[in-house]
Design an enzyme around this catalytic site. Structure first.
Site, PDB file in Angstrom:
ATOM      1  N   SER A 209      -0.315   5.849  -3.047  1.00 26.28           N
ATOM      2  CA  SER A 209       0.073   6.765  -2.856  1.00 26.28           C
ATOM      3  C   SER A 209      -1.300   7.006  -2.285  1.00 26.28           C
ATOM      4  CB  SER A 209       0.357   6.740  -4.584  1.00 26.28           C
ATOM      5  OG  SER A 209       0.235   8.400  -4.585  1.00 26.28           O
ATOM      6  N   ASP A 315      11.941   7.833  -2.649  1.00 30.06           N
ATOM      7  CA  ASP A 315      10.754   8.083  -2.593  1.00 30.06           C
ATOM      8  C   ASP A 315      11.082   9.455  -2.609  1.00 30.06           C
ATOM      9  OD1 ASP A 315       7.644   9.016  -3.787  1.00 30.06           O
ATOM     10  OD2 ASP A 315       7.311   7.409  -2.586  1.00 30.06           O
ATOM     11  N   HIS A 346       8.684   5.840  -5.824  1.00 33.71           N
ATOM     12  CA  HIS A 346       7.730   5.765  -5.938  1.00 33.71           C
ATOM     13  C   HIS A 346       6.776   4.500  -6.380  1.00 33.71           C
ATOM     14  CE1 HIS A 346       3.923   7.939  -3.951  1.00 33.71           C
ATOM     15  NE2 HIS A 346       3.130   7.143  -5.774  1.00 33.71           N
TER      16      HIS A 346
END
Length: 661
Positions: A209, A315, A346
């Site tokens: 991320s 995602d 994610h």
């Protein structure tokens, strides 16, 4: 950060390890299984680092690296806190070691990994727990693990600027210090100078991320000594995190993220930085200098590091546009690279393919940081999850033989129900829809064969051969709006029954179990044990597998929107997110063009009706095998009739996903 035959390719070692782990976890009263528990200290495959060093006697220390930046404007250069754990024996033997580094804003506010771990310290401020398994597994194998608090977070000076000069510069300064080109001290202010004489200067960055985004940005500086990066669900351009060609993806800007991760007291001293984030990110979606500073793609040619990219194809937080654009830019510049694409949202691969991930990551770091000739660079470039826990590989990605292949929409038998095929629509053919901000891509997919006024849906007949789409596509539309503002969505859908990972659920495709296993060595304060997971699956009647969005007002310039003149046709191209999907024989491929994709883009200020000129609307899709493969798949296919009910399933609920772990 803030959805044919399937092949399984999992080595026998992974199966054996999984069986041992399951057996040990099942024994009543037994401790969690440890990945190293059955590996003799002096044995192992040739060309592999081995766990010969003691984790409990490792050196644990913190240094403060001078970034040579003054982000908070206090007249002093900012220092970032760098926590280090490294084996003690190599330095005693006169050996230098490489570094695995994760630079993150999340170490105190939000935690890392599926277990939400944070850094912890003893009474003297020395690091005790390092989140994730990198230290537990790799320190005994002769690596140092370095965790960096980004500027403005946890124990670091400065201000968070969300992917800008401070974020990237604070992490790059640590790579420079590790390479002998920077300054560090043993205290946050004053203190004695500290050098990194214990490392050979070879650094690999990893993270998920925001952490992955920092790895991308630091690599794009071309910094010396950064040998490899492993970005997991990383951003490649921050504009694309908040907008898609002018269409807003979130109701807030980068200032909201900065506020969420800042250390105590930073908000007041960083007020000017926060205001720059607000001013530089107008909700109009226009491109500004702030976005140029945070776009790493144009600097892909500076990347010296190899890249092992990992992304979930579903995602909906850091969407796969980021992976596709970064991957394509790296390919143009000949950067060594590898990719894993999962069916998850994610999610870290440690939580959906754990044994194979640890093994592959071990080989990757051994090769690029320690120089082992283990063949990882000659292995297949891509691993793609075809069904939950079922993977295939490709020598290259996108798959060899993939070519942009054009499909055309056509009129069907009712409003909103059209055809999709190789032949262009005749001149004058149109389709019309009215933006309904309450409806999402799942609503459109569920109603693909029903006449509706809220979407323009186009489907092939049932395919007579599998059709693989590998890479990024585009949809070009010519649309006439009835209002001065309009947003557009384009989605690709596989119409037919399947079992997929439930990416729209809270686990985004995984379920967290009660049992744990351990990876590497541990201590009382840092056990190296993590909860196991399993695939969270769902039976569906359709699968949305690629998406794209845009503001029609960017028709003339993707960086600047303009008011539309009602009744005037405009032509615009929407980029579809990178994906790799096989539409099986017997299923249908569908394209939907509509307005607001509820939960994924924000609506315009009006509710326009748009008329599509079908003769000037088309989809250029990355078909493996190109036009001949498309012709084989469409041979004899008969379009479904309106309201046939084929492929209908209740809409799945999608919600905005948090930026965090």
């Amino acid at each position: 950060m803030t959805h044919p035959a399937r092949a399984t390719r999992i080595p026998w070692k992974a199966f054996a390890l999984a069986a041992v782990v399951a057996l040990l976890a099942a024994l009543a009263g037994s401790p969690p299984a440890r990945a190293d528990s059955g590996i003799p200290r002096t044995a192992g495959p040739p060309g592999e680092s081995r766990p010969v060093y003691s984790y409990d006697r490792a050196v644990r220390e913190t240094v403060w690296v001078d970034t040579r930046l003054d982000g908070d404007g206090d007249g002093r250069t900012d220092r970032v806190a760098v926590d280090i754990v490294r084996p003690s024996e190599p330095a005693q033997q006169g050996r230098k070691i490489p570094v695995i580094m994760d630079a993150s804003p999340y170490y105190s506010c939000c935690g890392r990994g599926n277990d939400g771990q944070k850094k912890t310290y003893d009474a003297q401020g020395r690091p005790v727990q390092f989140p994730l398994h990198y230290d537990n597994y790799f320190v005994p194998r002769g690596y140092a693990t370095v965790l960096v608090d980004l500027a403005g977070t946890n124990r670091s000076d400065g201000c968070v600027d969300v992917g800008g000069r401070s974020d990237i510069g604070s992490a790059k300064a640590v790579v420079d210090w590790l390479g002998g080109r920077g300054r560090a001290y043993d205290a946050p202010a004053g203190g004695g100078a500290v050098t990194a004489g214990w490392t050979d200067g070879s650094t690999g960055m990893i993270g998920k991320s925001w952490d992955a985004t920092i790895a991308n940005g630091v690599a794009a500086t071309g910094v010396k000594g950064l040998k490899t990066i492993v970005p997991i669900a990383g951003i490649s351009s921050w504009y694309d995190y908040y907008f898609s060609r002018g269409a807003p993806l979130y109701g807030s800007g980068p200032d909201g993220l900065a506020d969420a991760v800042e250390s105590s007291g930073a908000h007041q001293r960083c007020a000017a930085v926060q205001q720059k984030l607000v001013d530089g990110a107008p909700r109009s979606g226009d491109w500004t200098g702030l976005w140029s500073e945070r776009d790493y793609v144009p600097d892909a040619g500076k990347v010296r590091a190899s890249v092992f990219m990992v992304h979930g194809m579903q995602d909906l937080n850091v969407r796969t546009q980021h992976a596709g654009r970064w991957w394509d830019a790296l390919a143009r510049h000949g950067v060594e690279r590898k990719i894993w694409l999962s069916q998850t949202g994610h999610v870290d691969p440690f939580d959906y393919r754990r044994p194979e991930w640890v093994r592959t990551l071990h080989q990757w770091f051994d090769h690029y940081l320690m120089g082992y000739d283990n063949g990882i660079e000659r292995a297949p470039m891509a691993d793609v999850e075809r069904a939950p826990d079922q993977w295939s590989t490709d020598a290259h990605w996108p798959a060899d033989g993939t070519a942009a292949t054009t499909l055309h929409p056509g009129n069907g038998g009712a409003p909103g129900v059209g055809t999709l095929g190789a032949a262009p629509a005749p001149q004058g053919a149109t389709e019309k829809f009215t933006d309904d901000p309450k409806l999402s891509e799942e609503d459109w997919a569920a109603a693909i064969d029903r006449p509706t006024s809220s979407k323009a849906g186009f489907t092939t007949g049932k395919l007579t051969a599998p059709l693989r789409l590998s890479g990024s596509g585009k949809v070009t539309v010519t649309a006439t709006p009835t209002t001065a503002t309009a947003h557009l969505s384009a989605v690709l859908i596989d119409i037919g029954p399947d079992t997929i990972r439930n990416y729209a659920a809270s686990g985004e495709g995984i379920t967290t179990l009660d049992r744990s296993t351990c990876w590497g060595q541990g201590t009382k304060g840092d056990t190296g044990c993590f909860r196991e997971t399993a695939a969270d699956t769902e039976k569906v009647g359709h699968t949305v597998f690629s998406r794209g969005w845009a503001d029609l007002g960017t028709y003339a310039d993707p960086h600047k929107g303009r008011p539309l003149t009602p009744g005037t046709p405009y032509t615009l191209t929407l980029d579809l997110a990178a994906s790799d999907h096989v539409v099986p024989a017997g299923h249908r491929l569908a394209l939907v063009v509509a307005g607001t994709d509820a939960g994924l883009i924000d609506p315009p200020s009006t509710r326009p009706t748009l008329t599509l000129d079908l003769a000037r609307t088309s989809a250029d899709l990355p078909v493996t095998g190109g036009a001949p493969a498309l012709a084989r798949a469409l041979a004899g296919a008969r379009p479904a009739t309106a309201d046939s009910g084929a492929g209908i399933a209740p809409p799945r609920m999608l919600s905005r996903l948090p930026h965090g772990r």
